[in-house]
Design an enzyme around this catalytic site. Structure first.
Site, PDB file in Angstrom:
ATOM      1  N   LYS A  65       0.813  -1.227   0.000  1.00 30.48           N
ATOM      2  CA  LYS A  65       0.000   0.000   0.000  1.00 30.48           C
ATOM      3  C   LYS A  65       0.845   1.274   0.000  1.00 30.48           C
ATOM      4  O   LYS A  65       0.375   2.345  -0.416  1.00 30.48           O
ATOM      5  CB  LYS A  65      -0.925   0.006   1.216  1.00 30.48           C
ATOM      6  N   SER A 107       1.244  -9.780  -0.422  1.00 30.36           N
ATOM      7  CA  SER A 107       0.921  -8.355  -0.369  1.00 30.36           C
ATOM      8  C   SER A 107       1.146  -7.688   0.980  1.00 30.36           C
ATOM      9  O   SER A 107       1.228  -6.462   1.053  1.00 30.36           O
ATOM     10  CB  SER A 107      -0.536  -8.139  -0.796  1.00 30.36           C
TER      11      SER A 107
END
Length: 504
Positions: A51, A305
């Site tokens: 992110k 991720s």
């Protein structure tokens, strides 16, 4: 469309804060699956999540004068940490509105990076609405976690890195999906250069917003969103991300909680790193794809991720990983209540190990046991156990896929309440924070007697409860109306076989 994103990705400003994350060869997993498995390690970013890329690129596109007004986002964790770090590096104020259910580790990480963390509401939607109120009141600049072209481009740099880090052909890239920013960015870059490479999204089956959108050929809003993979718990795919995903994502695979837990273990075995549930989605989907299509000898990339998870959640992960790997099954078995019965039961299982055995004396004729049995890693072995036991006269119920049995009953086996007449059983989920259990009990009320109760904190954002209530038949319709007004997710488990066999 792809040309537009290619330019944004090639000029993205992510390396002011983010790193070019490495790729790792997953040796154990590759050997087991007979494919070359490559892990893209976004869990090694400074905030342990991809992110950071999208947040950084978006902020860098904003004129300096606007930045000084202050940045704001609503986020349950990873986007919040990324934006907080970017703001800290640039020396601009940053506010993050987070639901009260956000794990402490994520709140602490945001504050440690100099941002103001405001806890507001029990859901992301409520936190988001409050953040928009602050935008109007204070003039802050809102940074969306996924549905923004600059954010998408920032995440797309992962695709660019995969292309120059890998040698030889890539057959497929597996990408976790929440709001869609990550998969949109990667798909845009990869499909422009290499349209033959499959881009495969992976979602939790409790929050499959892209899967449902692909099926309906339009964005849909899920009625309910599951909580285990909190990093991808999104009810609707983003508007901008959908424009890319609908044309350039080849398929979406959904996976269960147990399969995610097994994938977390797989990543650990190959890297000695612990992924968060959303972070391991790609590996869970990759494994399912290989098994479904009997894929062999291919080069497959899985994007890991993130790694932001509460340590307490590892208990739950460890309990469910073997089931997700098809190496353990749970059964309710009725055996005779006489000396030697358990020994004979074990003999029937052959060399299989018993991983769990729960029992309490009930009557002189028969006993109900709750047993975990080791499998050989396939569904056929599970079916063979049932066939073997039933063929020898045992009554068997397979509870491997029964959430109530796995979350509650396995810890409660050992007692019945014959005096608990008119008992109905419900399973609940409610937002977890200090005092939440007492608030839940207060809302449940005093109208009906609680005849059974099991609560276990898994270190997650939501608490899970199994409750029995004594409700006269003529009042059960009233109870249903009351449950609907409570505002919690619930399931009526009165007819669940695990309850009938062990607790009723």
């Amino acid at each position: 469309m792809l040309q537009q994103y290619i330019k944004r990705i090639l000029t993205a400003r992510v390396y002011d804060v983010a790193i070019e994350s490495p790729i790792d060869h997953a040796g154990f997993l590759s050997e087991r699956l007979n494919n070359n498995i490559i892990l893209k390690r976004e869990d090694l970013q400074p905030v342990y999540s991809f992110k950071l890329r999208g947040a950084c690129n978006k902020v860098m596109q904003i004129p300096e004068e606007e930045r000084k007004r202050g940045l704001i986002a609503a986020s349950a964790g990873n986007h919040a940490q990324g934006l907080a770090l970017v703001a800290q590096k640039l020396g601009v104020p940053c506010t993050i509105v987070m639901p009260n259910t956000t794990p402490d580790i994520k709140v602490a990480a945001v504050r440690a990076r100099g941002a103001e963390a405001i806890l507001h509401g029990d859901t992301f939607d409520i936190a988001y609405q409050y953040s928009q109120q602050l935008v109007k009141e204070k003039g802050y600049v809102y940074i969306h976690p996924y549905d923004d072209e600059d954010v998408i481009a920032g995440q797309g740099t992962i695709g660019m890195e995969i292309m120059h880090q890998t040698q030889g052909e890539i057959d497929a890239i597996f990408v976790p999906v929440g709001g869609g920013g990550l998969i949109a960015g990667i798909a845009a870059y990869i499909k422009y250069l290499r349209p033959d490479v499959k881009i495969i999204g992976v979602e939790s089956d409790e929050s499959a917003c892209l899967y449902e959108a692909m099926k309906a050929d339009e964005r849909v809003i899920l009625d309910q969103v599951g909580i285990f993979a909190d990093g991808v718990a999104v009810a609707q795919i983003g508007e901008n991300t959908w424009k890319v995903a609908r044309d350039f994502v080849d398929e979406v695979i959904t996976v269960s909680t147990d399969e995610i837990c097994a994938a977390i273990k797989d990543v650990f075995n190959d890297t000695r790193a612990i992924s968060e549930p959303a972070g391991a989605l790609s590996v869970a989907g990759l494994k399912k794809y290989v098994e479904r299509d009997n894929v062999q000898g291919q080069n497959l990339v899985a994007v890991i991720s993130g790694a932001n998870t509460n340590f307490d959640r590892l208990r739950h992960v460890a309990e469910r990983a073997e089931i997700g790997e098809k190496r353990e099954a749970l059964f309710a078995v009725t055996i005779p209540e006489r000396p030697g019965a358990f020994r004979k039961f074990c003999e029937l299982l052959g060399k299989r190990n018993i991983t769990e055995f729960n029992y309490r004396y009930d009557d002189n004729d028969q006993a109900q046991i709750f047993a975990g049995i080791q499998l050989g890693g396939n569904q056929q072995d599970r079916a063979a156990i049932v066939e073997s036991l039933t063929g020898d006269g045992y009554q068997v119920v397979d509870l491997t896929d029964d959430e109530m049995a796995k979350l509650h009953v396995r810890y409660m086996v050992g007692g019945r309440a014959e005096g608990a007449t008119n008992e109905v059983v419900y399973r609940f989920e409610f937002p977890e924070r200090p005092g939440a259990l007492m608030r839940f009990l207060n809302q449940l009320g005093y109208k009906w007697n609680i005849s059974m109760f099991h609560y276990r904190n898994h270190g997650a954002a939501y608490g899970r409860v199994l409750a029995g209530l004594q409700v006269p038949v003529e009042e059960q319709k009233l109870l249903q109306e009351y449950m609907d007004k409570l505002g919690y997710r619930y399931w009526n488990e009165t007819d669940n076989p695990a309850y009938k066999l062990f607790l009723k």
